[in-house]
Design a protein around this motif. Structure first.
Motif, PDB file in Angstrom:
ATOM      1  N   PRO A  33       0.817  -1.221   0.000  1.00 36.44           N
ATOM      2  CA  PRO A  33       0.000   0.000   0.000  1.00 36.44           C
ATOM      3  C   PRO A  33       0.849   1.269   0.000  1.00 36.44           C
ATOM      4  O   PRO A  33       0.479   2.276  -0.617  1.00 36.44           O
ATOM      5  N   GLY A  34       1.991   1.216   0.700  1.00 35.18           N
ATOM      6  CA  GLY A  34       2.901   2.349   0.660  1.00 35.18           C
ATOM      7  C   GLY A  34       3.471   2.573  -0.723  1.00 35.18           C
ATOM      8  O   GLY A  34       3.650   3.718  -1.163  1.00 35.18           O
ATOM      9  N   MET A  35       3.767   1.486  -1.441  1.00 36.69           N
ATOM     10  CA  MET A  35       4.248   1.598  -2.805  1.00 36.69           C
ATOM     11  C   MET A  35       3.207   2.255  -3.703  1.00 36.69           C
ATOM     12  O   MET A  35       3.527   3.077  -4.569  1.00 36.69           O
ATOM     13  N   PHE A  36       1.946   1.877  -3.510  1.00 37.91           N
ATOM     14  CA  PHE A  36       0.875   2.510  -4.282  1.00 37.91           C
ATOM     15  C   PHE A  36       0.890   4.023  -4.059  1.00 37.91           C
ATOM     16  O   PHE A  36       0.825   4.809  -5.014  1.00 37.91           O
ATOM     17  N   ALA A  37       0.963   4.430  -2.784  1.00 39.23           N
ATOM     18  CA  ALA A  37       0.926   5.858  -2.464  1.00 39.23           C
ATOM     19  C   ALA A  37       2.168   6.577  -2.987  1.00 39.23           C
ATOM     20  O   ALA A  37       2.081   7.700  -3.509  1.00 39.23           O
ATOM     21  N   MET A  38       3.341   5.946  -2.855  1.00 38.71           N
ATOM     22  CA  MET A  38       4.568   6.578  -3.318  1.00 38.71           C
ATOM     23  C   MET A  38       4.568   6.755  -4.832  1.00 38.71           C
ATOM     24  O   MET A  38       5.019   7.782  -5.358  1.00 38.71           O
ATOM     25  N   THR A  39       4.057   5.763  -5.558  1.00 36.94           N
ATOM     26  CA  THR A  39       3.977   5.878  -7.016  1.00 36.94           C
ATOM     27  C   THR A  39       3.093   7.045  -7.416  1.00 36.94           C
ATOM     28  O   THR A  39       3.413   7.800  -8.342  1.00 36.94           O
ATOM     29  N   MET A  40       1.964   7.212  -6.728  1.00 34.59           N
ATOM     30  CA  MET A  40       1.095   8.348  -7.009  1.00 34.59           C
ATOM     31  C   MET A  40       1.789   9.666  -6.672  1.00 34.59           C
ATOM     32  O   MET A  40       1.633  10.666  -7.375  1.00 34.59           O
ATOM     33  N   ALA A  41       2.577   9.672  -5.597  1.00 36.05           N
ATOM     34  CA  ALA A  41       3.242  10.907  -5.174  1.00 36.05           C
ATOM     35  C   ALA A  41       4.342  11.307  -6.142  1.00 36.05           C
ATOM     36  O   ALA A  41       4.468  12.480  -6.515  1.00 36.05           O
ATOM     37  N   PHE A  42       5.176  10.364  -6.571  1.00 38.28           N
ATOM     38  CA  PHE A  42       6.282  10.686  -7.460  1.00 38.28           C
ATOM     39  C   PHE A  42       5.805  11.108  -8.847  1.00 38.28           C
ATOM     40  O   PHE A  42       6.541  11.772  -9.585  1.00 38.28           O
ATOM     41  N   GLY A  43       4.581  10.746  -9.215  1.00 37.92           N
ATOM     42  CA  GLY A  43       4.097  11.042 -10.561  1.00 37.92           C
ATOM     43  C   GLY A  43       4.024  12.513 -10.887  1.00 37.92           C
ATOM     44  O   GLY A  43       4.063  12.894 -12.061  1.00 37.92           O
ATOM     45  N   PHE A  44       3.941  13.383  -9.855  1.00 37.42           N
ATOM     46  CA  PHE A  44       3.786  14.801 -10.167  1.00 37.42           C
ATOM     47  C   PHE A  44       5.024  15.375 -10.839  1.00 37.42           C
ATOM     48  O   PHE A  44       4.936  16.361 -11.590  1.00 37.42           O
ATOM     49  N   MET A  45       6.194  14.767 -10.612  1.00 39.23           N
ATOM     50  CA  MET A  45       7.394  15.261 -11.286  1.00 39.23           C
ATOM     51  C   MET A  45       7.394  14.882 -12.759  1.00 39.23           C
ATOM     52  O   MET A  45       7.965  15.600 -13.585  1.00 39.23           O
ATOM     53  N   ASN A  46       6.777  13.746 -13.116  1.00 39.74           N
ATOM     54  CA  ASN A  46       6.611  13.427 -14.538  1.00 39.74           C
ATOM     55  C   ASN A  46       5.730  14.468 -15.209  1.00 39.74           C
ATOM     56  O   ASN A  46       5.964  14.864 -16.356  1.00 39.74           O
ATOM     57  N   THR A  47       4.699  14.917 -14.484  1.00 41.37           N
ATOM     58  CA  THR A  47       3.848  15.983 -15.002  1.00 41.37           C
ATOM     59  C   THR A  47       4.650  17.257 -15.223  1.00 41.37           C
ATOM     60  O   THR A  47       4.556  17.907 -16.269  1.00 41.37           O
ATOM     61  N   ALA A  48       5.461  17.623 -14.225  1.00 38.72           N
ATOM     62  CA  ALA A  48       6.271  18.837 -14.334  1.00 38.72           C
ATOM     63  C   ALA A  48       7.227  18.756 -15.512  1.00 38.72           C
ATOM     64  O   ALA A  48       7.398  19.733 -16.266  1.00 38.72           O
ATOM     65  N   MET A  49       7.845  17.603 -15.695  1.00 37.28           N
ATOM     66  CA  MET A  49       8.780  17.438 -16.807  1.00 37.28           C
ATOM     67  C   MET A  49       8.069  17.559 -18.153  1.00 37.28           C
ATOM     68  O   MET A  49       8.548  18.242 -19.075  1.00 37.28           O
ATOM     69  N   SER A  50       6.909  16.916 -18.289  1.00 40.03           N
ATOM     70  CA  SER A  50       6.170  16.970 -19.555  1.00 40.03           C
ATOM     71  C   SER A  50       5.739  18.394 -19.879  1.00 40.03           C
ATOM     72  O   SER A  50       5.854  18.845 -21.023  1.00 40.03           O
ATOM     73  N   VAL A  51       5.231  19.108 -18.880  1.00 38.95           N
ATOM     74  CA  VAL A  51       4.790  20.483 -19.110  1.00 38.95           C
ATOM     75  C   VAL A  51       5.979  21.369 -19.478  1.00 38.95           C
ATOM     76  O   VAL A  51       5.876  22.229 -20.367  1.00 38.95           O
ATOM     77  N   ALA A  52       7.114  21.172 -18.805  1.00 39.98           N
ATOM     78  CA  ALA A  52       8.312  21.961 -19.112  1.00 39.98           C
ATOM     79  C   ALA A  52       8.776  21.708 -20.540  1.00 39.98           C
ATOM     80  O   ALA A  52       9.178  22.646 -21.250  1.00 39.98           O
ATOM     81  N   ILE A  53       8.724  20.457 -20.991  1.00 38.64           N
ATOM     82  CA  ILE A  53       9.110  20.133 -22.370  1.00 38.64           C
ATOM     83  C   ILE A  53       8.157  20.791 -23.360  1.00 38.64           C
ATOM     84  O   ILE A  53       8.584  21.370 -24.371  1.00 38.64           O
ATOM     85  N   TYR A  54       6.866  20.721 -23.083  1.00 37.49           N
ATOM     86  CA  TYR A  54       5.879  21.337 -23.963  1.00 37.49           C
ATOM     87  C   TYR A  54       6.093  22.847 -24.052  1.00 37.49           C
ATOM     88  O   TYR A  54       5.976  23.442 -25.123  1.00 37.49           O
ATOM     89  N   LYS A  55       6.408  23.458 -22.916  1.00 36.83           N
ATOM     90  CA  LYS A  55       6.633  24.908 -22.925  1.00 36.83           C
ATOM     91  C   LYS A  55       7.897  25.260 -23.688  1.00 36.83           C
ATOM     92  O   LYS A  55       7.917  26.211 -24.482  1.00 36.83           O
ATOM     93  N   GLU A  56       8.973  24.471 -23.474  1.00 33.54           N
ATOM     94  CA  GLU A  56      10.245  24.766 -24.126  1.00 33.54           C
ATOM     95  C   GLU A  56      10.173  24.581 -25.640  1.00 33.54           C
ATOM     96  O   GLU A  56      10.783  25.336 -26.395  1.00 33.54           O
ATOM     97  N   LYS A  57       9.398  23.605 -26.095  1.00 32.24           N
ATOM     98  CA  LYS A  57       9.286  23.346 -27.533  1.00 32.24           C
ATOM     99  C   LYS A  57       8.233  24.210 -28.221  1.00 32.24           C
ATOM    100  O   LYS A  57       8.041  24.089 -29.430  1.00 32.24           O
ATOM    101  N   GLY A  58       7.552  25.035 -27.472  1.00 35.41           N
ATOM    102  CA  GLY A  58       6.610  25.963 -28.076  1.00 35.41           C
ATOM    103  C   GLY A  58       5.196  25.459 -28.231  1.00 35.41           C
ATOM    104  O   GLY A  58       4.344  26.161 -28.782  1.00 35.41           O
ATOM    105  N   PHE A  59       4.922  24.241 -27.741  1.00 28.58           N
ATOM    106  CA  PHE A  59       3.562  23.710 -27.870  1.00 28.58           C
ATOM    107  C   PHE A  59       2.546  24.558 -27.105  1.00 28.58           C
ATOM    108  O   PHE A  59       1.438  24.805 -27.592  1.00 28.58           O
ATOM    109  N   ILE A  60       2.933  24.990 -25.914  1.00 33.97           N
ATOM    110  CA  ILE A  60       1.998  25.765 -25.106  1.00 33.97           C
ATOM    111  C   ILE A  60       1.738  27.133 -25.743  1.00 33.97           C
ATOM    112  O   ILE A  60       0.611  27.627 -25.749  1.00 33.97           O
ATOM    113  N   ASP A  61       2.778  27.741 -26.321  1.00 33.75           N
ATOM    114  CA  ASP A  61       2.566  29.008 -27.033  1.00 33.75           C
ATOM    115  C   ASP A  61       1.605  28.816 -28.201  1.00 33.75           C
ATOM    116  O   ASP A  61       0.788  29.697 -28.498  1.00 33.75           O
ATOM    117  N   ARG A  62       1.716  27.674 -28.851  1.00 35.76           N
ATOM    118  CA  ARG A  62       0.813  27.385 -29.961  1.00 35.76           C
ATOM    119  C   ARG A  62      -0.623  27.247 -29.466  1.00 35.76           C
ATOM    120  O   ARG A  62      -1.558  27.750 -30.099  1.00 35.76           O
TER     121      ARG A  62
END
Length: 263
Positions: free
Chosen positions: A65-94
């Motif tokens: 159960p702790g692994m389940f919670a930790m996996t959900m917690a660490f996922g927010f950095m994947n979100t941050a990375m994806s959004v940063a890539i989208y912003k850097e490549k100009g997708f968000i400006d588009r």
């Protein structure tokens, strides 16, 4: 009503675009499927043989159960990375140059990430069942436990979106993984806070990840860390309250940051 339909249509388009991108990137799917397997092997089988949580409790039943919670917690950095890539490549400006609802990109990203998280959770649950973990809490309690895990992930998505929009580039977002790691580890995920030094145990007890981990342990009928503090005795309440507070703070911040880009 027309504005609401417009916003719903726009965020549905963003969700469809994100899911299409996932399907067309087999490496992302392989990473999504392989990462939980590696984590279980490392934390449950490698480190677990040396872990004693007291009371003669089975470590696998405590840790999964702790692994389940930790996996959900660490996922927010994947979100941050994806959004940063989208912003850097100009997708968000588009996106911002199009006649779209201002909240569509942020909310669409959140919904698509929640779908990704549900897939991660399914894979991790299947692995847990394969190694002998079981839920003894009944069907309703088990479903509610998984709902609490997704509720935590939903809240942390907005932190990830806000960070991804705020950092300058994807390298800066990647450097933040060092800060995210203690967020998941200094908790009751693998060790009861009562076994930690007092100051560290207090931090772990008040970590939102600990509240969710303890609440789902209770719902699954798995071993729960023994503790007399208020936060530990009210893990179920705080597993609902912490994500609600995080969402109330960071969802508006993420939308506002998106709207202010380029000003």
């Amino acid at each position: 009503m027309s504005q609401m339909r417009w916003a719903l249509s726009d965020y549905q388009t963003i969700v469809q675009q994100e899911l299409t991108h996932l399907v067309r990137q087999p490496s992302l799917i392989a990473w999504q499927l392989g990462s939980p397997i590696v984590m279980v092997l490392l934390f449950v089988f490698v480190f677990g043989s040396a872990m004693d949580i007291g009371g003669g409790a089975d470590f696998t039943s405590f840790a999964m159960p702790g692994m389940f919670a930790m996996t959900m917690a660490f996922g927010f950095m994947n979100t941050a990375m994806s959004v940063a890539i989208y912003k850097e490549k100009g997708f968000i400006d588009r996106f911002r140059s199009m006649p779209m609802a201002p909240s569509a990109v942020v909310t669409g990203r959140g919904v698509s990430d929640l779908i990704h998280a549900a897939l991660d959770l399914v894979v991790l649950a299947l692995i847990a069942l394969a190694i002998g973990w079981r839920s003894d809490g009944g069907l309703a309690a088990t479903l509610f436990a998984f709902g609490l895990l997704l509720w935590l992930r939903f809240a942390l998505i907005w932190i990830g979106v806000w960070i991804g929009l705020k950092v300058k580039n994807q390298e800066a977002a990647g450097n933040l993984f060092a800060l995210a790691f203690p967020f998941g580890m200094i908790s009751s995920v693998f060790t009861p806070p009562s076994l930690m030094p007092d100051w560290l145990g207090a931090i772990a007890m008040w970590n939102p990840v600990s509240s969710t981990a303890n609440a789902v342990r209770e719902l699954f009928g798995n071993p729960v860390p023994l503790g007399g503090s208020w936060i530990e005795q009210n893990a179920m309440l705080m597993a609902v309250t912490w994500p609600a507070l995080i969402t109330l703070v960071f969802l508006p911040l993420a939308v506002r940051k998106y709207q202010s880009l380029g000003r």
